[in-house]
Design an enzyme around this catalytic site. Structure first.
Site, PDB file in Angstrom:
ATOM      1  N   ASP A 289       0.862  -1.174   0.000  1.00  0.00           N
ATOM      2  CA  ASP A 289       0.000   0.000   0.000  1.00  0.00           C
ATOM      3  C   ASP A 289       0.908   1.237   0.000  1.00  0.00           C
ATOM      4  O   ASP A 289       2.131   1.147   0.135  1.00  0.00           O
ATOM      5  CB  ASP A 289      -0.982  -0.005   1.182  1.00  0.00           C
ATOM      6  CG  ASP A 289      -2.206   0.873   0.876  1.00  0.00           C
ATOM      7  OD1 ASP A 289      -2.151   1.683  -0.070  1.00  0.00           O
ATOM      8  OD2 ASP A 289      -3.219   0.758   1.596  1.00  0.00           O
TER       9      ASP A 289
HETATM   10  C1  BGC Z   1      -5.031   3.228   0.053  1.00  0.00           C
HETATM   11  C2  BGC Z   1      -5.217   2.166  -1.007  1.00  0.00           C
HETATM   12  C3  BGC Z   1      -5.087   2.760  -2.384  1.00  0.00           C
HETATM   13  C4  BGC Z   1      -3.736   3.448  -2.498  1.00  0.00           C
HETATM   14  C5  BGC Z   1      -3.468   4.032  -3.871  1.00  0.00           C
HETATM   15  C6  BGC Z   1      -3.790   4.067  -0.184  1.00  0.00           C
HETATM   16  O1  BGC Z   1      -3.761   5.172   0.649  1.00  0.00           O
HETATM   17  O2  BGC Z   1      -4.960   2.618   1.321  1.00  0.00           O
HETATM   18  O3  BGC Z   1      -6.464   1.549  -0.834  1.00  0.00           O
HETATM   19  O4  BGC Z   1      -5.225   1.761  -3.358  1.00  0.00           O
HETATM   20  O5  BGC Z   1      -3.688   4.486  -1.533  1.00  0.00           O
HETATM   21  O6  BGC Z   1      -4.259   5.125  -4.146  1.00  0.00           O
END
Ligand code: BGC
Length: 764
Positions: A289
Site C-alpha cells: 500500500d
Molecule cells: C489506500 C489504497 C489505495 C492506495 C493508492 C492508499 O492510501 O490505502 O487503498 O489503493 O492508496 O491510491
C-alpha cells in the site's frame, strides 16, 4: 420457478474454475517464461529494481510528459508502473516514453483506484453489497473494466475485501460488510468482472485484491491502527474473501498498512509467503500500500534499507511510493543481505503481469482515444448503475406505508444533502465527472416534472462547526452555506409549511467515510439533528433519506421518524435511482450487510458472534445480572445483518428438510415457501444460516451459508430450495485444518439474520 441470485452465482462459480488466465496451457506458459528469461538476461540491476518501483504519477500535463519527473524517471528505466492518471492521451504519451525512450522499452503498468466504477459510478461497495445481486455486482466490475480500459488503465486497486465489524472505521464504505461468506462470493464476482476470461483482451483489466490482511479490524475503528487477532478468527472470519479472490485468479494483491502478529503486513513473511503463496497458491504479484515500506520505520521496526530487505524477502514484489526498493536494494545486494535470485523472483512476477495483460504485444492497447470517447458513461452503463443503486437502498422503517410518495401536490426536499452534485457519487470516485451527475434535487425535479411541485431548502449545514465540516468535505467537495444556522432553519420552516410531505436529505457527506475518515459518534451531526426535530415538530409527514458511507446510529430516528430510507452513496445515477424508489417506480429490496448499531458502545456488534458461557436469556429485554449483557442497552443491534423492508410484504411458511441426517458425502435439501402477501411486485432475499451446536472449538451462533433472490408478483408463492452439503459445515479448527465435525446442527431460513425458522439435523 424463476431462479436468480444464488443460482446465477453458482453457475458463475462453476465457470470460475474454467476461467483461463493466459497463459492457459503448459506450452503458452513455456513461451512466456522464455520471453521473460530472455528479457531479464538483458536487464541491468538498476532496470530490474525499476520494475519493482511504483511511484505516484505527479500531475502530467499533456504534451509535457517527457519533462515531468515521472517522465524522466520512466525514460531512465526506473519505473515499473504508476497510477491515478486520467486520460488515454496522457497515458499514451507516458507509455510512449517507456517504450521508445527507456533502453529496453518495457511497458508500464497503469493503475487506478477504480473502486466502484470509472465515470459511470456505481454505489459505494458497501451499498453494492446490500443488493445481494451477485450477477449485478460482477456486471458493475465488468462495466468499470470496460470504461477504465478505454481510459488507458489496465490495473485497478480493487476489490477491497476487508471484513469489518466496526462502522467507526470510514473504510467500511469500500468493502462488503461483516460477513465472510457474502464477502467471498462478492470478491470472486468482482475479480471475474474485472479480469474476464482472458486478461489480454483489450477491455479486461487486472484486479488488485486488498488490503491483505485484516485491515478492517483496526482497533477502535481508527484508520491505520493496530490489529491483533487469533489465527482461528483470521482463518474463519477475516481470510475467506481474500482467499476467494485468489481462487478466482486475482492477478495481484495489495498488502495492508497494519500489523499482523506485531509485524507490518508488508514485511510479514508468514502472511505473504506461507499463507498467500504456499497455502493458497497465489501466482500473481504483491504490491505494497501507499508508502508502507517507509511506514515500517515509523511503526518502530527497522530503517528503510532493512525494511526493504525484509519486505522483499517476505514476498513483496512492488513498492508503492516508498522508494525503498529502488533506493536501497542495490546496496543491500552488495552487502549480501539479499540475493539476486530474490530480486529476480519479484521482477519476473511483475513482467509476467505485463505479459498476461498483453502489454508486450501491444503496449498501446489501452490507449485508444476513439474508444475513450465512445465507451465511457454510456446510456447502457448508466442504466445498470441506476438499477443497481435502486437495489442497494435499504428501507429501514415505513410506518403506515408513508413511502412511496405519490407524485402530486407540493413535496419539500430539505437538508444539506439535497442539492450537491459532488456529494452523490461517494468516496473513491477517482475518475468521476461530478458535474455530469444530478444532485438529488435535480433528480426529483425531473421525476416530478408536470406532476407535482418540488420545494427546496438547505435547512442546515453538515455540522455547526465549520472545522468538522471541512474535514468531511475534502477534495473540493465544499458545501458550506455562509448563512447562519438560524437563517437556514427559518427558510426550511417556511418551505415545510407549504408542503404536503417532507423529504429530509440528511446524514453524512461522502468524504465523512472512506480513507482516514474515522468517527467516534455515528449519530446525526448536531445541526442536522436540530433540523430533523424541527421538521417533525411541524406535524407534516417526514421521510428521512439517510446518506451514509457506513452503518450509522439511527436509534432516535427509529423511534421518531415515520419512514427511513438508507441510500448510502449511490453513484453517478443516485439521484434518479432515489426518485425511482421514493415515488414507487421501484420497490426497495436492499438488505443490510453490516449491523446497524444501537449505539457506539456496542461496537463491535455483528450477527455471527459466539454464544459465551453466559448468554442473555432470549425474549427477556430486562438486564440480567451475571449474564453477558449491558445495563443500559440491548445486546442486539438496532437493525440486524440481512434486514431490509420492501413496499410489499413476504410470508415464510412450510419450512422442511428432506432428511434430518447427512452423511459425510451426502446432502440435505431445505425448502421454504415464500409468498408475496402485499399488493405489488417485490424482490426478496431469502437467507439460510447454519449453526454447529457443538464443536471442538466454540462455533458462532449462526453463519450465512446460502441466499437466493426471488421476485414475486402480488399473491405469488415460490418454493425456494437450498442444497446443504458437508462443505457448508466446514471450518478451520484449532489446528487450522478445514473440517466438518459430525454432530448436531441447525438450519435456519428467513428474511434476515434475526427472524429465522429453525430445524435440526445431524452430520454422521
Ligand atoms: C489506500 C489504497 C489505495 C492506495 C493508492 C492508499 O492510501 O490505502 O487503498 O489503493 O492508496 O491510491
Amino acid at each position: 420457478m424463476k431462479r436468480t441470485g444464488i443460482l446465477t452465482a453458482t453457475l458463475i462459480l462453476a465457470g470460475a474454475s474454467l476461467q483461463a488466465i493466459v497463459p492457459a496451457t503448459p506450452s503458452e506458459k513455456a513461451k512466456m517464461d522464455k520471453f521473460i528469461s530472455e528479457l531479464m538476461a538483458k536487464m541491468t540491476l538498476e532496470e530490474k529494481l525499476g520494475q519493482l518501483n511504483l511511484p505516484p504519477s505527479d500531475d502530467i500535463v499533456t504534451g509535457q510528459t517527457i519533462n515531468s519527473n515521472i517522465g524522466a524517471a520512466v525514460a531512465r528505466g526506473e519505473v515499473g508502473g504508476t497510477f491515478n492518471i486520467k486520460g488515454a492521451q496522457k497515458i499514451h504519451e507516458l507509455q510512449k516514453v517507456a517504450v521508445e525512450k527507456s533502453r529496453l522499452g518495457i511497458p508500464l503498468l497503469i493503475g487506478m483506484d477504480v473502486i466502484h466504477g470509472y465515470e459511470t459510478v456505481f454505489p459505494i461497495p458497501l451499498a453494492l453489497s446490500c443488493t445481494w445481486d451477485i450477477a449485478g455486482i460482477e456486471n458493475s466490475a465488468r462495466i468499470a473494466a470496460n470504461e477504465m480500459s478505454a481510459g488507458g488503465i489496465c490495473w485497478t486497486f480493487s476489490p477491497m475485501v476487508d471484513i469489518s465489524r466496526d462502522p467507526r472505521w470510514g473504510r467500511m464504505s469500500e468493502g462488503s460488510g461483516e460477513d465472510p461468506y457474502l464477502g467471498s462470493v462478492i470478491a470472486e464476482a468482482m475479480v471475474r468482472g474485472y479480469q474476464g476470461k482472458d486478461l489480454s483482451a483489450k477491455d479486461n483489466v487486472m484486479a488488485c485484491t486488498k488490503h491483505f490482511a485484516l485491515y478492517g479490524a483496526s482497533e477502535a475503528g481508527r484508520d491505520y491502527n493496530t490489529v491483533d487477532m487469533s489465527r482461528y478468527r483470521m482463518y474463519n472470519e477475516y481470510f475467506p474473501p481474500y482467499k476467494a479472490a485468489v481462487d478466482a485468479g486475482t492477478g495481484s494483491v495489495m498488502s495492508s498498512f497494519n500489523l499482523v502478529d506485531g509485524i507490518p503486513a508488508t514485511e510479514n513473511k508468514w502472511l505473504l509467503s506461507d499463507v498467500l503463496r504456499d497455502q493458497w497458491n497465489f501466482g500473481g504479484f504483491v504490491v505494497t500500500d501507499y508508502g508502507s515500506i517507509g511506514e515500517i520505520v515509523v511503526h518502530g521496526l527497522e530503517s528503510l534499507p532493512e525494511a526493504s530487505v525484509r519486505s522483499l524477502k517476505a514476498g513483496t514484489d512492488m513498492d508503492m511510493c516508498a522508494f525503498g526498493f529502488i533506493g536501497t536494494l542495490k546496496k543491500s545486494l552488495e552487502e549480501g543481505k539479499i540475493t539476486m535470485a530474490e530480486i529476480d523472483t519479484a521482477v519476473r512476477r511483475i513482467l509476467e503481469a505485463k505479459y498476461k495483460l498483453g502489454l508486450f504485444e501491444n503496449p498501446y492497447k489501452y490507449n485508444d482515444v476513439k474508444r475513450e470517447k465512445k465507451d465511457i458513461y454510456t446510456p447502457e452503463h448508466r442504466a445498470e448503475a441506476r438499477r443497481l443503486a435502486t437495489e442497494s437502498f435499504v428501507l429501514l422503517k415505513n410506518e403506515n406505508n408513508l413511502l412511496p410518495i405519490e407524485k402530486k401536490g407540493k413535496i419539500a426536499l430539505i437538508g444539506p444533502m439535497g442539492d450537491s452534485r459532488k456529494n452523490m457519487a461517494g468516496t473513491w470516485s477517482v475518475a468521476a465527472v461530478h458535474d455530469n451527475y444530478k444532485s438529488l434535487k435535480e433528480g426529483l425535479e425531473d421525476a416530478l416534472k408536470g406532476k407535482a411541485e418540488l420545494l427546496y431548502a438547505k435547512g442546515s449545514n453538515l455540522y455547526a462547526d465549520p472545522k468538522l465540516e471541512a474535514a468531511c468535505t475534502v477534495f473540493g467537495h465544499d458545501m458550506r452555506d455562509p448563512r447562519s444556522e438560524e437563517e437556514l432553519l427559518a427558510e426550511a420552516l417556511k418551505v415545510a409549511d407549504e408542503a404536503d410531505v417532507i423529504l429530509a436529505a440528511i446524514g453524512e457527506a461522502s468524504e465523512s467515510a472512506g480513507e482516514s475518515s474515522s468517527r467516534t459518534e455515528l449519530t446525526l451531526p448536531d445541526t442536522q439533528q436540530r433540523l430533523l426535530e424541527t421538521l417533525l415538530a411541524t406535524g407534516k409527514p417526514v421521510v428521512m433519506i439517510n446518506f451514509s458511507g457506513r452503518p450509522t446510529v439511527l436509534t432516535w430516528e427509529a423511534e421518531h421518524v415515520p419512514a427511513i430510507l438508507n441510500v448510502w452513496f449511490g453513484g453517478s445515477e443516485a439521484a434518479d435511482a432515489i426518485a425511482d424508489v421514493v415515488f414507487g417506480d421501484v420497490s426497495p429490496s436492499g438488505k443490510l450487510t453490516a449491523s446497524m448499531p444501537y449505539n457506539v458502545g456496542q461496537i463491535p456488534v455483528y450477527y455471527n458472534h459466539f454464544n459465551t458461557g453466559r448468554p442473555k436469556i432470549e425474549n427477556n429485554p430486562d438486564f440480567q445480572k451475571y449474564r453477558s449483557n449491558y445495563i443500559d442497552a440491548p445486546n442486539e443491534p438496532l437493525y440486524p445483518f440481512g434486514y431490509g423492508l420492501s413496499y410489499t410484504t413476504f410470508d415464510y411458511n412450510g419450512f422442511t428438510l428432506d432428511s434430518n441426517e447427512m452423511t459425510a458425502d451426502g446432502k440435505i435439501k431445505a425448502s421454504i415457501n415464500v409468498t408475496n402477501t402485499g399488493n405489488r411486485e417485490g424482490r426478496e432475499i431469502v437467507q439460510l444460516y447454519i449453526r454447529d451446536i457443538q464443536g471442538s472449538v466454540a462455533r458462532p451462533i449462526k453463519e450465512l451459508k446460502h441466499f437466493e433472490s426471488v421476485t414475486l408478483a402480488p399473491g405469488e408463492t415460490k418454493t425456494i430450495e437450498f442444497t446443504v452439503t458437508p462443505d457448508d459445515l466446514k471450518f478451520y479448527n484449532y489446528d487450522l485444518d478445514f473440517v466438518a465435525e459430525p454432530g448436531e446442527f441447525q438450519i435456519m431460513v428467513g428474511p434476515d439474520s434475526r427472524n429465522l425458522q429453525s430445524l435440526p439435523f445431524t452430520l454422521k
